[in-house]
Design a protein around this motif. Sequence first.
Motif, PDB file in Angstrom:
ATOM      1  N   GLY A  31      71.294-131.080 117.961  1.00 19.65           N
ATOM      2  CA  GLY A  31      72.563-130.439 117.626  1.00 19.65           C
ATOM      3  C   GLY A  31      72.619-129.001 118.112  1.00 19.65           C
ATOM      4  N   SER A  32      71.495-128.302 117.989  1.00 15.99           N
ATOM      5  CA  SER A  32      71.442-126.918 118.445  1.00 15.99           C
ATOM      6  C   SER A  32      71.630-126.830 119.954  1.00 15.99           C
ATOM      7  N   ARG A  67      75.300-127.392 120.739  1.00 19.65           N
ATOM      8  CA  ARG A  67      76.123-126.233 120.371  1.00 19.65           C
ATOM      9  C   ARG A  67      75.913-125.067 121.335  1.00 19.65           C
ATOM     10  N   THR A  68      74.673-124.883 121.778  1.00 23.46           N
ATOM     11  CA  THR A  68      74.386-123.816 122.730  1.00 23.46           C
ATOM     12  C   THR A  68      75.083-124.072 124.062  1.00 23.46           C
ATOM     13  N   LEU A 115      77.809-125.816 124.499  1.00 27.18           N
ATOM     14  CA  LEU A 115      79.246-125.601 124.293  1.00 27.18           C
ATOM     15  C   LEU A 115      79.589-124.115 124.310  1.00 27.18           C
ATOM     16  N   THR A 116      78.703-123.296 123.757  1.00 25.70           N
ATOM     17  CA  THR A 116      78.933-121.860 123.766  1.00 25.70           C
ATOM     18  C   THR A 116      78.971-121.334 125.192  1.00 25.70           C
TER      19      THR A 116
END
Length: 236
Positions: free
Chosen positions: A224-225, A228-229, A231-232
Amino acid sequence: MARSAAARVAAAPAPTRAQFSIGQVLARLNPDFPELTPSKLRFLEERGLVSPARTESGYRKFSQADLERLRLILSMQRDHYLPLKVIRSYLDELDAGRQPEFPGRPDVALPSMLIAERRFTREELVREAGATPMLLGDAISASLIAPSDLFNEEALSVLRALVELQRSGIEPRHLRTFRAAAERELGLIESALVPIAKRNDASSRAKAAELAREIAAQLEVVRGSLIRTALTRMDG
């Protein structure tokens, strides 16, 4: 605000009559949790998640409240891949009369200890998910949903997700790599469990199953991390 069914049952005083033997507990829970064994029941007791009464001869006797508690524990393990230490902390909060946030994903409803998990026929699954029979067939072909005569809540969640993904042009065939990645993660987990798996006794098997869930939960955090990274970076 009304308390959840799980909170009401967990906080309520347990019935004084402990009437079910281990065999009777298995007979009631195995239809929904076929992986439950006497050794796993004893393991859950050792970890302090359930505390059956004892007869004068030392035999375990489980109450209806114990059965409902076990159903909740097993649902949290199977459906949300939560490790026992997280489940234990959640149950401790319920036992103290508090209303803790469910430790699974925030969009997942709290499992009830009163209601057995629903099962769906193929037609019911398609209707509940708002899918088409073709989409379900493609999901099964891509090994995203296991073929079955009756499907569980997890299959429904996956099919609903596939409906939404299809609206963005993502088809089940595009997700075959997810299955391959899951198989690689399984190999990683199995490698980590080799030292325990070599001890072929009931207690070690139960500990290996619990450790596998804990490793899977940590892998989920890392995955998940990473997403999310990524996507950032796209947003930037």
